[in-house]
Design an enzyme around this catalytic site. Structure first.
Site, mmCIF file in Angstrom:
data_model
loop_
_atom_site.group_PDB
_atom_site.id
_atom_site.type_symbol
_atom_site.label_atom_id
_atom_site.label_comp_id
_atom_site.label_asym_id
_atom_site.label_seq_id
_atom_site.Cartn_x
_atom_site.Cartn_y
_atom_site.Cartn_z
ATOM 1 N N LYS A 125 0.851 -1.207 0.000
ATOM 2 C CA LYS A 125 0.000 0.000 0.000
ATOM 3 C C LYS A 125 0.878 1.246 0.000
ATOM 4 O O LYS A 125 2.058 1.192 0.379
ATOM 5 C CB LYS A 125 -0.929 0.039 1.215
ATOM 6 C CG LYS A 125 -0.256 0.019 2.597
ATOM 7 C CD LYS A 125 0.197 1.351 3.168
ATOM 8 C CE LYS A 125 0.929 1.208 4.495
ATOM 9 N NZ LYS A 125 1.692 2.337 4.941
ATOM 10 N N ALA A 137 9.585 -0.518 5.144
ATOM 11 C CA ALA A 137 9.730 0.552 4.158
ATOM 12 C C ALA A 137 8.508 1.454 4.066
ATOM 13 O O ALA A 137 8.427 2.302 3.192
ATOM 14 C CB ALA A 137 10.015 -0.071 2.791
ATOM 15 N N GLY A 138 7.532 1.253 4.966
ATOM 16 C CA GLY A 138 6.317 2.076 4.927
ATOM 17 C C GLY A 138 5.305 1.606 3.896
ATOM 18 O O GLY A 138 4.344 2.297 3.589
ATOM 19 N N LEU A 139 5.520 0.401 3.358
ATOM 20 C CA LEU A 139 4.613 -0.135 2.340
ATOM 21 C C LEU A 139 3.710 -1.236 2.888
ATOM 22 O O LEU A 139 2.932 -1.848 2.157
ATOM 23 C CB LEU A 139 5.423 -0.672 1.140
ATOM 24 C CG LEU A 139 6.282 0.381 0.430
ATOM 25 C CD1 LEU A 139 7.150 -0.270 -0.648
ATOM 26 C CD2 LEU A 139 5.417 1.475 -0.194
ATOM 27 N N GLY A 140 3.856 -1.521 4.183
ATOM 28 C CA GLY A 140 2.925 -2.439 4.863
ATOM 29 C C GLY A 140 3.059 -3.905 4.489
ATOM 30 O O GLY A 140 2.084 -4.659 4.621
ATOM 31 N N GLY A 141 4.239 -4.319 4.060
ATOM 32 C CA GLY A 141 4.419 -5.702 3.586
ATOM 33 C C GLY A 141 3.983 -6.767 4.586
ATOM 34 O O GLY A 141 3.266 -7.708 4.214
ATOM 35 N N GLY A 142 4.392 -6.639 5.831
ATOM 36 C CA GLY A 142 4.047 -7.646 6.840
ATOM 37 C C GLY A 142 2.549 -7.678 7.097
ATOM 38 O O GLY A 142 1.935 -8.752 7.161
ATOM 39 N N SER A 143 1.940 -6.501 7.222
ATOM 40 C CA SER A 143 0.491 -6.423 7.455
ATOM 41 C C SER A 143 -0.269 -7.005 6.272
ATOM 42 O O SER A 143 -1.294 -7.678 6.440
ATOM 43 C CB SER A 143 0.055 -4.968 7.642
ATOM 44 O OG SER A 143 0.760 -4.385 8.700
ATOM 45 N N SER A 144 0.240 -6.748 5.081
ATOM 46 C CA SER A 144 -0.401 -7.280 3.882
ATOM 47 C C SER A 144 -0.349 -8.809 3.879
ATOM 48 O O SER A 144 -1.341 -9.475 3.549
ATOM 49 C CB SER A 144 0.297 -6.728 2.634
ATOM 50 O OG SER A 144 -0.188 -7.379 1.488
ATOM 51 N N ASP A 183 -2.541 -1.715 10.483
ATOM 52 C CA ASP A 183 -2.803 -1.647 9.038
ATOM 53 C C ASP A 183 -3.513 -2.883 8.490
ATOM 54 O O ASP A 183 -3.964 -2.878 7.348
ATOM 55 C CB ASP A 183 -1.478 -1.511 8.261
ATOM 56 C CG ASP A 183 -0.906 -0.114 8.368
ATOM 57 O OD1 ASP A 183 -1.613 0.797 8.832
ATOM 58 O OD2 ASP A 183 0.270 0.063 7.978
#
Ligand code: ATP
Length: 287
Positions: free
Chosen positions: A12, A98-105, A137
């Site tokens: 995101k 990195a602020g892209l929410g990879g783990g939450s995604s 997130d």
């Protein structure tokens, strides 16, 4: 052979992020406009395994119960009173921290995939509530569409204005930024003084001009911690982006381009000048 599924887990970006208050529990309340982008990890989920396991091809991602994909599986199985297990392999493409929410995604992808596999025992709201227990997130990723998030980012409302599927170029300056450090160094008094103007702009957003609402309260702090982030943003703008912004608590910045050709030109130019940066071309996912 055990049954398995391959699923995409999208990153995101935050198109707008305003800190609106500090809570007594130490968390901050915020208002943020989030949108998925095409950049994604691929998860291979194997069902009916004897124990829950995770593996990932990125050195910074834990391969134990602290992995958010494992937490999601445990929460889901607890919620439906099941003793089943899964095994997950994560092909990581989203930069970590990195602020892209990879783990939450990844967590949300597991929740959605399990709910689908077990024929929807939980309604989406219940799945989002489970997600909120894993990370702020996660409910947004379970929802999976452009959304305005409030609270600590966990309260989700559909974003009804149309967003064009703009091409974007992302720069990850190859240094993660600690979310905790950014919050610690945030000058909350300074961010507060700009609020009234910003809120008005936000209310009057028009679909043709998403770039005019781009805003992130974390930028000044993040730019101080790592000036390369500010350099990356300036470069995106110098190379024709209609607007550019840091995503979440950083360190990735994105530039929004009018068309794919401009985005490709900027991408090639940045790769040539800064081989140490990770650069991606992507698109907003508006559906
Ligand atoms: P946040 O702003 O919530 O920290 P982020 O996008 O900046 O999110 P992530 O890529 O989600 O960062 O990773 C944050 C931390 O979570 C990393 O330190 C990583 O070790 C840990 N982590 C746990 N599970 C995962 C996962 N499945 N994928 C990526 N990171 C994970």
């Amino acid at each position: 052979m055990l049954p398995s599924r391959e699923i995409r887990s999208f990153a995101k970006i935050n198109l707008y992020l305003e800190i609106v208050g500090k809570r007594t529990d130490g968390y901050h309340d915020l208002i943020t406009l989030m949108c998925l982008i095409d950049l994604h990890d691929t998860l291979r989920i194997e069902f009916d395994t004897p124990a829950t396991q995770v593996a990932c091809n990125h050195p910074d991602v834990p391969e134990n119960e602290s992995n958010l994909a494992v937490k999601a599986a445990s929460k889901f199985f607890d919620a439906i009173n099941s003793r089943d297990h899964i095994s997950v392999f994560i092909d990581k493409k989203i930069p970590v921290g990195a602020g892209l929410g990879g783990g939450s995604s990844n967590a949300a992808a597991v929740l959605n995939a399990l709910n689908h596999w077990y024929r929807f025992p939980l309604p989406r709201n219940a799945l989002m509530d489970l997600g909120a227990q894993i990370g702020a997130d996660v409910p947004f990723f379970v929802y999976g569409h452009p959304a305005l998030a409030t609270g600590i980012g966990d309260r989700i409302a559909a974003y009804h204005h149309h967003l064009p599927a703009y091409p974007i170029v992302l720069i990850y300056p190859a240094k993660p930024l600690s979310t905790a450090e950014v919050y610690r160094k945030l000058n909350f008094g300074l961010t507060k003084s700009k609020k009234i103007n910003r809120k008005n702009t936000f209310r009057h957003i028009r679909e043709q001009d998403i770039t005019c609402i781009l805003y992130n309260d974390f930028e000044p702090t993040a730019f101080k911690i790592n000036p390369e982030i500010a350099d990356a943003k300036s470069l995106l703008l110098a190379l024709g982006a209609g607007g550019a912004l840091m995503s979440g608590s950083g360190s990735t910045v994105f530039g929004i381009y009018p068309d794919l050709k401009d985005a490709h030109n900027a991408f090639a130019n940045i790769k040539g000048r800064h081989p140490q940066w990770e650069v991606f071309i992507s698109r907003l996912r508006i559906g």
